[in-house]
Write an enzyme that holds these catalytic residues in place. Sequence first.
Site, PDB file in Angstrom:
ATOM      1  N   SER A  39      -1.518  -6.742  14.677  1.00 42.44           N
ATOM      2  CA  SER A  39      -1.710  -5.402  14.590  1.00 42.44           C
ATOM      3  C   SER A  39      -2.135  -4.877  15.935  1.00 42.44           C
ATOM      4  CB  SER A  39      -2.652  -5.257  13.408  1.00 42.44           C
ATOM      5  OG  SER A  39      -3.037  -3.943  13.580  1.00 42.44           O
ATOM      6  N   TYR A  68     -11.365  -6.225   9.421  1.00 46.52           N
ATOM      7  CA  TYR A  68      -9.610  -6.479   9.464  1.00 46.52           C
ATOM      8  C   TYR A  68      -9.453  -6.613  10.978  1.00 46.52           C
ATOM      9  CZ  TYR A  68      -4.666  -4.856   9.396  1.00 46.52           C
ATOM     10  OH  TYR A  68      -3.333  -4.688   9.519  1.00 46.52           O
TER      11      TYR A  68
HETATM   12  P1  NAD Z   1       2.107  -3.896   2.013  1.00 52.84           P
HETATM   13  O1  NAD Z   1       0.888  -3.585   0.968  1.00 52.84           O
HETATM   14  O2  NAD Z   1       3.294  -3.283   1.486  1.00 52.84           O
HETATM   15  O3  NAD Z   1       2.001  -5.323   2.271  1.00 52.84           O
HETATM   16  C1  NAD Z   1       1.024  -6.173   1.957  1.00 52.84           C
HETATM   17  C2  NAD Z   1       1.333  -7.455   1.106  1.00 52.84           C
HETATM   18  O4  NAD Z   1       0.236  -8.462   1.362  1.00 52.84           O
HETATM   19  C3  NAD Z   1       1.259  -7.081  -0.334  1.00 52.84           C
HETATM   20  O5  NAD Z   1       2.661  -6.507  -0.814  1.00 52.84           O
HETATM   21  C4  NAD Z   1       0.985  -8.262  -0.898  1.00 52.84           C
HETATM   22  O6  NAD Z   1       2.130  -9.054  -1.676  1.00 52.84           O
HETATM   23  C5  NAD Z   1       0.493  -9.239   0.150  1.00 52.84           C
HETATM   24  N1  NAD Z   1      -0.946  -9.697  -0.187  1.00 52.84           N
HETATM   25  C6  NAD Z   1      -2.200  -9.186  -0.023  1.00 52.84           C
HETATM   26  N2  NAD Z   1      -3.085  -9.768  -0.635  1.00 52.84           N
HETATM   27  C7  NAD Z   1      -2.336 -11.366  -0.972  1.00 52.84           C
HETATM   28  C8  NAD Z   1      -2.978 -12.346  -1.596  1.00 52.84           C
HETATM   29  N3  NAD Z   1      -4.289 -12.444  -1.741  1.00 52.84           N
HETATM   30  N4  NAD Z   1      -2.011 -13.116  -1.838  1.00 52.84           N
HETATM   31  C9  NAD Z   1      -0.708 -13.057  -1.646  1.00 52.84           C
HETATM   32  N5  NAD Z   1      -0.167 -11.791  -0.996  1.00 52.84           N
HETATM   33  C10 NAD Z   1      -1.152 -10.911  -0.773  1.00 52.84           C
HETATM   34  O7  NAD Z   1       1.468  -3.345   3.508  1.00 52.84           O
HETATM   35  P2  NAD Z   1       2.098  -3.787   4.836  1.00 52.84           P
HETATM   36  O8  NAD Z   1       1.607  -2.577   5.772  1.00 52.84           O
HETATM   37  O9  NAD Z   1       3.699  -3.786   4.875  1.00 52.84           O
HETATM   38  O10 NAD Z   1       1.559  -5.058   5.368  1.00 52.84           O
HETATM   39  C11 NAD Z   1       2.064  -5.981   5.735  1.00 52.84           C
HETATM   40  C12 NAD Z   1       1.380  -6.582   7.100  1.00 52.84           C
HETATM   41  O11 NAD Z   1       1.457  -5.759   8.050  1.00 52.84           O
HETATM   42  C13 NAD Z   1      -0.223  -7.026   6.921  1.00 52.84           C
HETATM   43  O12 NAD Z   1      -0.421  -8.350   7.499  1.00 52.84           O
HETATM   44  C14 NAD Z   1      -0.968  -5.886   7.732  1.00 52.84           C
HETATM   45  O13 NAD Z   1      -2.100  -6.317   8.155  1.00 52.84           O
HETATM   46  C15 NAD Z   1       0.317  -5.695   8.602  1.00 52.84           C
HETATM   47  N6  NAD Z   1       0.024  -4.291   9.469  1.00 52.84           N
HETATM   48  C16 NAD Z   1       0.319  -3.039   8.816  1.00 52.84           C
HETATM   49  C17 NAD Z   1       0.065  -2.018   9.567  1.00 52.84           C
HETATM   50  C18 NAD Z   1       0.366  -0.895   8.817  1.00 52.84           C
HETATM   51  O14 NAD Z   1       0.177   0.333   9.697  1.00 52.84           O
HETATM   52  N7  NAD Z   1       1.031  -0.617   7.508  1.00 52.84           N
HETATM   53  C19 NAD Z   1      -0.308  -1.860  10.879  1.00 52.84           C
HETATM   54  C20 NAD Z   1      -0.567  -3.261  11.474  1.00 52.84           C
HETATM   55  C21 NAD Z   1      -0.252  -4.412  10.744  1.00 52.84           C
END
Ligand code: NAD
Length: 297
Positions: free
Chosen positions: A189, A202
């Site tokens: 991230s 985080y």
């Molecule tokens: P999202 O909520 O759609 O996806 C996150 C997923 O993590 C969930 O769908 C879930 O299936 C999974 N998860 C959470 N806890 C879990 C557990 N205990 N066991 C199994 N699966 C679990 O959100 P997203 O933003 O698409 O997140 C995906 C990745 O992107 C994450 O690693 C997040 O840190 C990273 N990210 C997101 C952003 C943003 O702005 N959305 C920015 C930087 C990084």
Amino acid sequence: MKHQEGLQDPKTKYYHQDYAKQRQPAPGLQSRMDPVPDCGEKSYEGHGRLSGRKILVTGADSGIGRAAAIAYAREGADLAINYLPEEEEDAKQVAALVQEAGRKVVCLPGDLSDEHFCKQLVEKTHQQLGGLDGLTLVAGKQTAVERFCDISTEQLKKTFEINVFSLFWVIQAAMPHLPAGATIVTTSSVQAYEPSPNLIDYASTKAAIVAFTQGLAKQVAAKGIRVNSVAPGPIWTALEITGGQPAEAIPKFGQSESILGRAGQPAELASTYVFLMSDESSYVTAQVYGVTGGILL
Ligand code: NAD
Ligand code: MG
């Protein structure tokens, strides 16, 4: 992506209005979000870039993992998808899209904060796909807490278990199965580089993922395995409306952080994941690719 006639302005290519205030308990369902995140369901067009590959994708039901899963299937890969049991409704849609692309999908719900489950997940993937040559680890937990002293030990442990420990457990279990040419992509991230004061736990996990990716890449290069990471900026996903951001930050989410003036959509990350998984990136390892709307890594 589908190529449209004419140039498109990146500031207005995707949703760029204020978002409606909304909140769901974690992990949330993206199908209940307004607007529903765009994971490339209607737009991603494959070109056989992952033909015959066998890939495990975590966090594949929604957001960035879903965008990667849809793209991988349309590029010709068979998939095992992991998510939490509460997310079955979103995951069913992804499974149907993979099948529509003519690829095999194995659904393996379960909690990645459980070491035993991580090992089972890899073994079941290997068995049911008849091999394993790619890992795309996208699952993550993010919970904003205003004051550092209010971060509970429970939250701290869970966030590290899901975001960092599960990478160790899944990849340790996968290593004996991975052939030369296999690829691993983690998800860090911008928070690793520019941490927000309300996301200290985080952001620490995301910085750990950068070091993890670079160190592991050095160790497994001799086996012909490459390891890279994608560092997303502010992306419109369920993570943000389930406690990842304070409720009052949702309407203008991404507008001031990104120099393009809007949050990104998961679809805008898909081709970076495809590139890093495919052998088009054969000379790329130990790298972090930013898809941040211009925030500097
Ligand atoms: P999202 O909520 O759609 O996806 C996150 C997923 O993590 C969930 O769908 C879930 O299936 C999974 N998860 C959470 N806890 C879990 C557990 N205990 N066991 C199994 N699966 C679990 O959100 P997203 O933003 O698409 O997140 C995906 C990745 O992107 C994450 O690693 C997040 O840190 C990273 N990210 C997101 C952003 C943003 O702005 N959305 C920015 C930087 C990084
Ligand atoms: Mg989800």
